[in-house]
Motif scaffolding. Structure first.
Motif, PDB file in Angstrom:
ATOM      1  N   UNK A  56      -2.621  -2.932  -1.667  1.00 10.78           N
ATOM      2  CA  UNK A  56      -1.875  -2.200  -2.915  1.00 10.78           C
ATOM      3  C   UNK A  56      -2.469  -1.733  -4.056  1.00 10.78           C
ATOM      4  N   UNK A  57      -3.755  -2.275  -4.350  1.00 14.07           N
ATOM      5  CA  UNK A  57      -4.342  -1.623  -5.522  1.00 14.07           C
ATOM      6  C   UNK A  57      -5.671  -0.825  -5.123  1.00 14.07           C
ATOM      7  N   UNK A  58      -5.987  -0.628  -3.713  1.00 13.61           N
ATOM      8  CA  UNK A  58      -6.786   0.093  -3.222  1.00 13.61           C
ATOM      9  C   UNK A  58      -7.214   1.432  -3.955  1.00 13.61           C
ATOM     10  N   UNK A  59      -8.302   1.743  -4.352  1.00 15.78           N
ATOM     11  CA  UNK A  59      -8.722   2.915  -4.995  1.00 15.78           C
ATOM     12  C   UNK A  59      -8.625   2.875  -6.457  1.00 15.78           C
TER      13      UNK A  59
ATOM     14  N   UNK B 224       0.675  -1.263   0.118  1.00 16.71           N
ATOM     15  CA  UNK B 224      -0.121  -0.078  -0.034  1.00 16.71           C
ATOM     16  C   UNK B 224       0.887   1.329   0.047  1.00 16.71           C
ATOM     17  N   UNK B 225       0.449   2.034  -0.884  1.00 22.36           N
ATOM     18  CA  UNK B 225       1.288   3.475  -0.903  1.00 22.36           C
ATOM     19  C   UNK B 225       2.322   3.310  -2.228  1.00 22.36           C
ATOM     20  N   UNK B 226       2.368   2.364  -2.879  1.00 19.85           N
ATOM     21  CA  UNK B 226       3.333   2.082  -4.017  1.00 19.85           C
ATOM     22  C   UNK B 226       2.779   2.770  -5.153  1.00 19.85           C
ATOM     23  N   UNK B 227       1.465   2.463  -5.481  1.00 20.54           N
ATOM     24  CA  UNK B 227       0.830   2.895  -6.680  1.00 20.54           C
ATOM     25  C   UNK B 227      -0.641   3.310  -6.417  1.00 20.54           C
TER      26      UNK B 227
ATOM     27  N   UNK C  66     -11.744  -3.943 -10.057  1.00 25.67           N
ATOM     28  CA  UNK C  66     -12.198  -3.740 -11.301  1.00 25.67           C
ATOM     29  C   UNK C  66     -11.462  -4.410 -12.508  1.00 25.67           C
ATOM     30  N   UNK C  67     -10.319  -5.327 -12.092  1.00 23.65           N
ATOM     31  CA  UNK C  67      -9.673  -5.881 -12.841  1.00 23.65           C
ATOM     32  C   UNK C  67     -10.460  -7.162 -13.706  1.00 23.65           C
ATOM     33  N   UNK C  68     -10.056  -6.894 -15.235  1.00 23.98           N
ATOM     34  CA  UNK C  68     -10.704  -7.858 -15.927  1.00 23.98           C
ATOM     35  C   UNK C  68      -9.872  -8.942 -16.410  1.00 23.98           C
ATOM     36  N   UNK C  69      -8.497  -8.737 -16.350  1.00 23.82           N
ATOM     37  CA  UNK C  69      -7.420  -9.566 -16.804  1.00 23.82           C
ATOM     38  C   UNK C  69      -6.208  -9.727 -15.770  1.00 23.82           C
ATOM     39  N   UNK C  70      -6.238 -10.773 -14.971  1.00 22.64           N
ATOM     40  CA  UNK C  70      -5.280 -11.051 -14.222  1.00 22.64           C
ATOM     41  C   UNK C  70      -4.484 -12.303 -14.256  1.00 22.64           C
ATOM     42  N   UNK C  71      -3.112 -11.719 -14.564  1.00 21.26           N
ATOM     43  CA  UNK C  71      -2.086 -13.147 -14.693  1.00 21.26           C
ATOM     44  C   UNK C  71      -1.379 -13.200 -13.681  1.00 21.26           C
ATOM     45  N   UNK C  72      -1.629 -14.408 -13.063  1.00 17.08           N
ATOM     46  CA  UNK C  72      -0.512 -14.968 -11.819  1.00 17.08           C
ATOM     47  C   UNK C  72       0.085 -16.188 -12.211  1.00 17.08           C
ATOM     48  N   UNK C  73       0.162 -16.314 -13.449  1.00 18.39           N
ATOM     49  CA  UNK C  73       0.962 -17.795 -13.862  1.00 18.39           C
ATOM     50  C   UNK C  73       2.441 -17.629 -13.531  1.00 18.39           C
TER      51      UNK C  73
ATOM     52  N   UNK D 252      -9.999   2.048 -12.185  1.00 23.01           N
ATOM     53  CA  UNK D 252     -10.118   1.849 -13.507  1.00 23.01           C
ATOM     54  C   UNK D 252      -9.058   0.992 -13.984  1.00 23.01           C
ATOM     55  N   UNK D 253      -8.405   0.218 -13.202  1.00 24.69           N
ATOM     56  CA  UNK D 253      -7.554  -0.841 -13.392  1.00 24.69           C
ATOM     57  C   UNK D 253      -8.149  -2.188 -13.913  1.00 24.69           C
ATOM     58  N   UNK D 254      -7.631  -2.385 -15.192  1.00 27.70           N
ATOM     59  CA  UNK D 254      -8.299  -3.360 -16.063  1.00 27.70           C
ATOM     60  C   UNK D 254      -7.475  -4.691 -15.913  1.00 27.70           C
ATOM     61  N   UNK D 255      -6.184  -4.363 -16.338  1.00 28.41           N
ATOM     62  CA  UNK D 255      -5.051  -5.548 -16.701  1.00 28.41           C
ATOM     63  C   UNK D 255      -4.017  -5.492 -15.501  1.00 28.41           C
ATOM     64  N   UNK D 256      -3.674  -6.645 -15.048  1.00 30.31           N
ATOM     65  CA  UNK D 256      -2.439  -6.734 -14.198  1.00 30.31           C
ATOM     66  C   UNK D 256      -1.962  -7.739 -14.309  1.00 30.31           C
ATOM     67  N   UNK D 257      -0.528  -7.855 -14.688  1.00 30.49           N
ATOM     68  CA  UNK D 257       0.257  -8.943 -15.079  1.00 30.49           C
ATOM     69  C   UNK D 257       1.483  -9.157 -13.894  1.00 30.49           C
TER      70      UNK D 257
END
Length: 304
Positions: free
Chosen positions: A141-144, A115-118, A170-177, A147-152
């Motif tokens: 770490x992604x609170x607030x 939290x606080x990074x981005x 709000x993420x629609x595409x999350x990659x944790x592979x 509009x975030x949609x894609x996280x890799x």
């Protein structure tokens, strides 16, 4: 020169960007200083650039971004910092980038996201953290970031996905592979509405209740883990178009796994399952994809 809009300084031997280097170019919209030997950017290097929309700093040797380097860039929408040597994010690094939409940080040496990074990047849509050394994701770490949609976050060293870290996002595409994930805490994806949730190539041994309940995901990929057991009710209340379980060690799928879930296609290629193991599921409207050697006519007969 004062009306210059694009400047390309790629593939040089620039080690430092000095303070005020671009101050007499207020019309700049794009700066590229990628593929240099860049080690330092002085605070004030990007002063007087009110129209700058894209800043490209990838493939350099930056170990940190000092406070003040990215200040006063009110129009910046895209920032490329991939393939540097960054090992951490200062709380002030991105503090004033209110309009930033795309942030690429892949190929660095980041160890954690906290939290606080981005979380001040209120317009961020795309975040790429692939191929770092991230072991820890701190809740918040992604609170607030509404509009975030894609996280890799693929190709890191994550072992645990904590409760709440991606819940109601709000993420629609999350990659944790391709991490080392052995535990996903219940509630990690609570309320998720995603197109793609990629967890392939991790070290999960089982799918438990509370992790994937009441989520809506077009494609959930759990392939190439070490899953042996899927608990009854593990997917209750959820809705999937495609569920990938390929390359696991599953030897049984009981009817209770799919009683209260909407799923169209379940892929079980390269597992220990055969069509005979799914006889108890014959009344479900699910299409099962087997190993390539399985007789497709036999497979279809099981689910009629």
């Amino acid at each position: 020169m004062t009306k210059l809009k694009h400047i390309y300084l790629s593939i040089n031997e620039m080690e430092t960007i000095k303070k005020g280097l671009f101050k007499d170019l207020p019309e700049l919209k794009l700066i590229r200083v990628d593929e240099n030997g860049l080690e330092k950017i002085e605070p004030g290097a990007f002063e007087n650039l009110p129209k700058l929309k894209k800043l490209v700093l990838d493939n350099n040797k930056l170990r940190k971004i000092d406070d003040g380097v990215l200040e006063n860039l009110p129009s910046l929408q895209t920032l490329f910092l991939q393939n540097n040597e960054l090992d951490g994010i200062n709380v002030n690094t991105f503090k004033t980038l209110d309009q930033l939409e795309v942030l690429w940080l892949q190929g660095n040496k980041l160890k954690e996201m906290k939290k606080g990074d981005i979380d001040n990047l209120k317009n961020l849509r795309e975040l790429n953290l692939n191929d770092n050394e991230i072991r820890v994701l701190r809740p918040g770490f992604i609170d607030g970031l509404t509009k975030l949609e894609e996280v890799d976050l693929s190709n890191n060293k994550l072992t645990v996905i904590p409760n709440g870290v991606f819940s109601k996002s709000s993420i629609t595409d999350l990659k944790l592979g391709n991490n080392d994930i052995v535990t996903i805490e219940p509630g990690a994806f609570e309320g998720a509405h995603m197109f793609d949730l990629d967890l392939r190539g991790n070290d999960l041994l089982e799918v438990t209740v509370g992790v994937f309940n009441s989520i809506f995901v077009n494609r959930l990929d759990l392939s190439d883990n070490k899953i042996e057991v899927i608990k009854d009710s593990a997917f209750d209340g959820s809705n999937f178009q495609f569920l990938h379980l390929d390359g696991n060690k599953i030897h049984q799928l009981r009817s209770g796994v799919f009683e209260n879930v909407k799923v169209t296609v379940v892929s079980v290629k390269n597992t220990n399952l055969t069509d005979r193991d799914l006889v108890s599921l014959r009344d479900l409207s699910i299409s099962f994809n087997f190993n390539s050697g399985t007789d497709s006519r036999q497979a279809r007969s099981v689910i009629r």
